[in-house]
Design a protein around this motif. Structure first.
Motif, PDB file in Angstrom:
ATOM      1  N   VAL A   1     -70.669 -39.502  61.202  1.00  8.51           N
ATOM      2  CA  VAL A   1     -69.312 -39.678  61.731  1.00  8.51           C
ATOM      3  C   VAL A   1     -69.372 -40.283  63.129  1.00  8.51           C
ATOM      4  N   ALA A   2     -70.304 -39.789  63.956  1.00 10.57           N
ATOM      5  CA  ALA A   2     -70.421 -40.305  65.322  1.00 10.57           C
ATOM      6  C   ALA A   2     -70.775 -41.792  65.320  1.00 10.57           C
ATOM      7  N   MET A   3     -71.656 -42.204  64.425  1.00 10.98           N
ATOM      8  CA  MET A   3     -72.027 -43.616  64.343  1.00 10.98           C
ATOM      9  C   MET A   3     -70.822 -44.481  63.977  1.00 10.98           C
ATOM     10  N   ASN A   4     -70.015 -43.999  63.045  1.00 11.08           N
ATOM     11  CA  ASN A   4     -68.811 -44.727  62.672  1.00 11.08           C
ATOM     12  C   ASN A   4     -67.798 -44.741  63.808  1.00 11.08           C
ATOM     13  N   TYR A   5     -67.726 -43.628  64.528  1.00 12.71           N
ATOM     14  CA  TYR A   5     -66.786 -43.556  65.640  1.00 12.71           C
ATOM     15  C   TYR A   5     -67.127 -44.583  66.715  1.00 12.71           C
ATOM     16  N   TYR A   6     -68.400 -44.653  67.050  1.00 16.60           N
ATOM     17  CA  TYR A   6     -68.790 -45.619  68.072  1.00 16.60           C
ATOM     18  C   TYR A   6     -68.651 -47.049  67.563  1.00 16.60           C
ATOM     19  N   GLY A   7     -68.779 -47.226  66.253  1.00 17.72           N
ATOM     20  CA  GLY A   7     -68.533 -48.547  65.690  1.00 17.72           C
ATOM     21  C   GLY A   7     -67.073 -48.954  65.808  1.00 17.72           C
ATOM     22  N   ASP A   8     -66.185 -47.947  65.791  1.00 22.25           N
ATOM     23  CA  ASP A   8     -64.745 -48.213  65.897  1.00 22.25           C
ATOM     24  C   ASP A   8     -64.249 -48.169  67.342  1.00 22.25           C
ATOM     25  N   LYS A   9     -65.150 -47.838  68.255  1.00 22.62           N
ATOM     26  CA  LYS A   9     -64.720 -47.574  69.621  1.00 22.62           C
ATOM     27  C   LYS A   9     -64.051 -48.779  70.269  1.00 22.62           C
ATOM     28  N   LYS A  10     -64.582 -49.987  69.999  1.00 26.70           N
ATOM     29  CA  LYS A  10     -64.012 -51.185  70.608  1.00 26.70           C
ATOM     30  C   LYS A  10     -62.552 -51.365  70.163  1.00 26.70           C
ATOM     31  N   ALA A  11     -62.312 -51.173  68.872  1.00 26.08           N
ATOM     32  CA  ALA A  11     -60.951 -51.308  68.371  1.00 26.08           C
ATOM     33  C   ALA A  11     -60.047 -50.251  68.993  1.00 26.08           C
ATOM     34  N   MET A  12     -60.567 -49.064  69.166  1.00 26.21           N
ATOM     35  CA  MET A  12     -59.771 -47.990  69.752  1.00 26.21           C
ATOM     36  C   MET A  12     -59.466 -48.266  71.218  1.00 26.21           C
ATOM     37  N   ALA A  13     -60.409 -48.945  71.893  1.00 29.60           N
ATOM     38  CA  ALA A  13     -60.206 -49.229  73.315  1.00 29.60           C
ATOM     39  C   ALA A  13     -59.073 -50.217  73.536  1.00 29.60           C
ATOM     40  N   ASP A  14     -58.752 -51.040  72.548  1.00 31.32           N
ATOM     41  CA  ASP A  14     -57.686 -52.028  72.678  1.00 31.32           C
ATOM     42  C   ASP A  14     -56.304 -51.443  72.468  1.00 31.32           C
ATOM     43  N   VAL A  15     -56.241 -50.184  72.019  1.00 30.46           N
ATOM     44  CA  VAL A  15     -54.943 -49.578  71.732  1.00 30.46           C
ATOM     45  C   VAL A  15     -54.359 -48.995  73.006  1.00 30.46           C
ATOM     46  N   VAL A  16     -53.097 -49.267  73.245  1.00 27.03           N
ATOM     47  CA  VAL A  16     -52.392 -48.718  74.393  1.00 27.03           C
ATOM     48  C   VAL A  16     -51.641 -47.474  73.933  1.00 27.03           C
ATOM     49  N   TYR A  17     -51.974 -46.353  74.510  1.00 28.27           N
ATOM     50  CA  TYR A  17     -51.358 -45.096  74.088  1.00 28.27           C
ATOM     51  C   TYR A  17     -50.191 -44.756  75.002  1.00 28.27           C
ATOM     52  N   GLU A  18     -49.187 -44.203  74.387  1.00 27.08           N
ATOM     53  CA  GLU A  18     -48.039 -43.725  75.143  1.00 27.08           C
ATOM     54  C   GLU A  18     -48.309 -42.293  75.586  1.00 27.08           C
ATOM     55  N   GLU A  19     -47.656 -41.939  76.682  1.00 26.30           N
ATOM     56  CA  GLU A  19     -47.783 -40.561  77.129  1.00 26.30           C
ATOM     57  C   GLU A  19     -47.071 -39.649  76.128  1.00 26.30           C
ATOM     58  N   VAL A  20     -47.742 -38.581  75.756  1.00 26.71           N
ATOM     59  CA  VAL A  20     -47.136 -37.660  74.803  1.00 26.71           C
ATOM     60  C   VAL A  20     -46.531 -36.485  75.553  1.00 26.71           C
ATOM     61  N   ASP A  21     -45.237 -36.298  75.352  1.00 22.08           N
ATOM     62  CA  ASP A  21     -44.537 -35.167  75.937  1.00 22.08           C
ATOM     63  C   ASP A  21     -44.844 -33.934  75.108  1.00 22.08           C
ATOM     64  N   ASP A  22     -45.592 -33.006  75.691  1.00 26.01           N
ATOM     65  CA  ASP A  22     -46.040 -31.858  74.916  1.00 26.01           C
ATOM     66  C   ASP A  22     -44.876 -31.048  74.376  1.00 26.01           C
ATOM     67  N   GLU A  23     -43.834 -30.901  75.226  1.00 19.65           N
ATOM     68  CA  GLU A  23     -42.668 -30.152  74.766  1.00 19.65           C
ATOM     69  C   GLU A  23     -41.949 -30.902  73.659  1.00 19.65           C
ATOM     70  N   GLY A  24     -41.873 -32.228  73.811  1.00 21.98           N
ATOM     71  CA  GLY A  24     -41.233 -33.042  72.778  1.00 21.98           C
ATOM     72  C   GLY A  24     -42.022 -33.028  71.499  1.00 21.98           C
ATOM     73  N   ALA A  25     -43.349 -33.028  71.629  1.00 22.83           N
ATOM     74  CA  ALA A  25     -44.199 -33.019  70.446  1.00 22.83           C
ATOM     75  C   ALA A  25     -44.009 -31.744  69.644  1.00 22.83           C
ATOM     76  N   LYS A  26     -43.612 -30.675  70.334  1.00 20.22           N
ATOM     77  CA  LYS A  26     -43.434 -29.400  69.651  1.00 20.22           C
ATOM     78  C   LYS A  26     -41.964 -29.103  69.347  1.00 20.22           C
TER      79      LYS A  26
END
Length: 530
Positions: free
Chosen positions: A234-259
């Motif tokens: 799993v770790a090998m696959n994760y690091y293989g996907d890491k570049k693609a994951m680095a290009d994603v812009v994440y939004e701030e998650v409102d913890d209260e909103g998430a719940k």
């Protein structure tokens, strides 16, 4: 106290022991506890303690792992202690302990592969109707009755009619039938592994099945090691996907909103805790802990799914094969509760990922639970209890009481943490994995882990030995040794793949495959092949 009442109370004690295996798992079922309890019934605590300690030491290193059913220590200790007390001879009790344990093993194998396969079908029907009362009936109530019929009643008969009749019954069972059922049961694990393989939706992970198989069969790596191999994959696959994951812009998650969608309360989780105590009740060979897992999920599924059709689909999701250490299973239940709630209230969960994550966690959790609880803590505490009993010249039950209390506290604490903290962790998990396709990748990683672990299961859950040899020159060659030299666990692998093909591709009835496997084992022994 007359013999009839003593026999009845002894049978009830053994019955409670088997109920403890299925539900509370306080380790009341261990010989070091069962022995003195039976001794009290006969007014002979000393003999009960001595026999209980002796039988406990006989089974001290035996661990129930996967589908491999060892000789049964509970019926052995109960009947052996009773016979010792009734005859006034500790030697009689100890002499009958081991053969009785093999009878218990046969009864458990028969129960799991016949009666509980029938109750499993009824649970499937109840799940399709989203009927919680019927699920509980066929998961907890009906199996509890059969526990007495399979184990309590034989103990009553054995105590009431005496050691000679018990031995006569043991001698009456044909050796070929015992060996045949054992051989067939060894292959039954293939049906369960095949079902598990079929439940993983991402078939692109098949190469990792070979990885798990090679590490377990060729290199002799145990299941904890295979779980570590799965983590590395799993770790090998994760690091293989890491570049693609680095290009994603994440939004701030409102913890209260998430719940904000959260409807599950602590009261619901406590109900889940109680319902999930049945995690090992009604465990059949092909589905293992699926029924108990579903029962544990009932309070949450009934609350979060208002539509009956959606609720039935959720019920049926949790009827798939599930197998891990019973106490550690609570972590999977807690996480599944959070994911089902998110799916019901927000609808952005890929439902296949719920089972995928369960499957991925089975191996690691089993490794931790089996090694720490059953392989370390339980033998240490049981050994200490036996030592304390012997030191008191078998007059004090302080050792067994201490063993019971420690194991109960540890088991219930693990279950509590699993349900409550697993749910809390699951909330954070599903709140933050929706962005950037992270949940899709997690499902992929879970599939990789599942296939790797399934490959390892071949060597630990499926077993058969050929009893065929041929002469080459002046040398007698065993066919099993030739096959092992070609590929270890070749027949278990081929049989598992055959079961997968018949179940997943040909949709063959699982019951038919179960019966076929048992009959195949019996015919193999009768013909001398196995």
């Amino acid at each position: 106290m007359n013999l009839f009442l003593q026999a009845l109370l002894t049978s009830i004690i053994v019955w409670i022991g088997f109920l403890d295996k299925a539900f509370l798992h306080t380790f009341f079922y261990r010989p070091i506890v069962i022995g003195p309890m039976v001794g009290l019934v006969f007014g002979d605590l000393s003999t009960g303690l001595e026999v209980g300690a002796a039988v406990e030491l006989m089974f001290l290193a035996v661990i129930f792992v996967g589908t491999a059913i060892p000789p049964d220590e509970t019926i052995s200790a109960g009947l052996a202690a009773a016979l010792a007390c009734a005859t006034g001879s500790v030697e009689v009790g100890i002499a009958t302990a081991l053969p009785i344990s093999f009878v218990g093993q046969i009864f458990r194998q028969t129960r799991n592969s016949t009666i509980y396969e029938v109750t499993q079908r009824q649970v499937d029907k109840a799940a399709a109707e989203a009927n919680p009362k019927k699920v509980i009936l066929w998961t907890s109530i009906i199996p509890s009755i059969f526990e007495y019929l399979f184990f309590g009643l034989p103990v009553f008969v054995g105590v009431y009619f005496g050691a000679s009749y018990v031995q006569s019954f043991i001698d009456f069972i044909p050796t070929w039938l015992i060996d045949g059922i054992s051989a067939g049961t060894g292959l039954l694990g293939a049906v369960g592994v095949a079902l598990l393989l079929g439940s993983v939706k991402d078939k692109s992970a098949w190469p990792y099945f070979i990885v798990g198989f090679v590490f377990a069969s060729y290199l002799g790596v145990n299941m904890i090691g295979v779980a570590l191999v799965a983590i590395v994959c799993v770790a090998m696959n994760y690091y293989g996907d890491k570049k693609a994951m680095a290009d994603v812009v994440y939004e701030e998650v409102d913890d209260e909103g998430a719940k904000s969608y959260q409807v599950i309360t602590k009261k619901d989780l406590w109900r889940t805790f109680r319902y999930a105590l049945a995690i090992e009740s009604g465990n059949c060979t092909t589905r293992q802990e699926a029924d108990g897992f579903l029962q544990g999920m009932i309070p949450v599924l009934d609350k979060v799914y208002e539509d009956k059709e959606e609720r039935a689909e959720a019920y049926q999701r949790h009827c798939e094969l599930f197998l891990t250490e019973g106490r550690m299973a609570s972590f999977c239940i807690g996480i599944s509760c959070a994911m089902e709630e998110r799916n019901a209230k927000v609808g952005d969960i890929d439902v296949d990922s719920i089972n995928s994550i369960k499957v991925a966690l089975m191996g690691p959790l089993a490794g931790v639970g089996d090694s720490l609880i059953h392989g370390t803590l339980r033998p240490i505490m049981a050994g200490l209890a036996c030592s304390m009993a012997a030191a008191s010249n078998y007059t004090s039950a302080i050792g067994p009481i201490l063993f019971f209390l420690v194991m109960t506290i540890v088991g219930m604490t693990v279950r509590y943490i699993g349900i409550f903290k697993g749910y809390e962790g699951g909330l954070a998990l599903v709140s933050n994995l929706q962005q950037g396709g992270m949940l899709d990748r997690l499902t992929k990683y879970a599939g990789i882990a599942a296939f790797t672990v399934c490959g390892g299961f071949i060597s630990s859950l499926v077993y058969v030995t050929l009893n065929v040899s041929y002469t080459q020159g002046e040398t007698v060659v065993a066919l099993q040794e030739v096959l092992d030299g070609l590929m270890p666990n070749l027949i278990p692998l081929l049989y598992t793949l055959l079961m997968y093909y018949l179940i997943d591709k040909k949709k063959v009835n699982i019951i038919l495959l179960m019966v076929f496997t048992i009959v195949l084992g019996i015919l193999g022994v009768v013909s001398g092949i196995l």
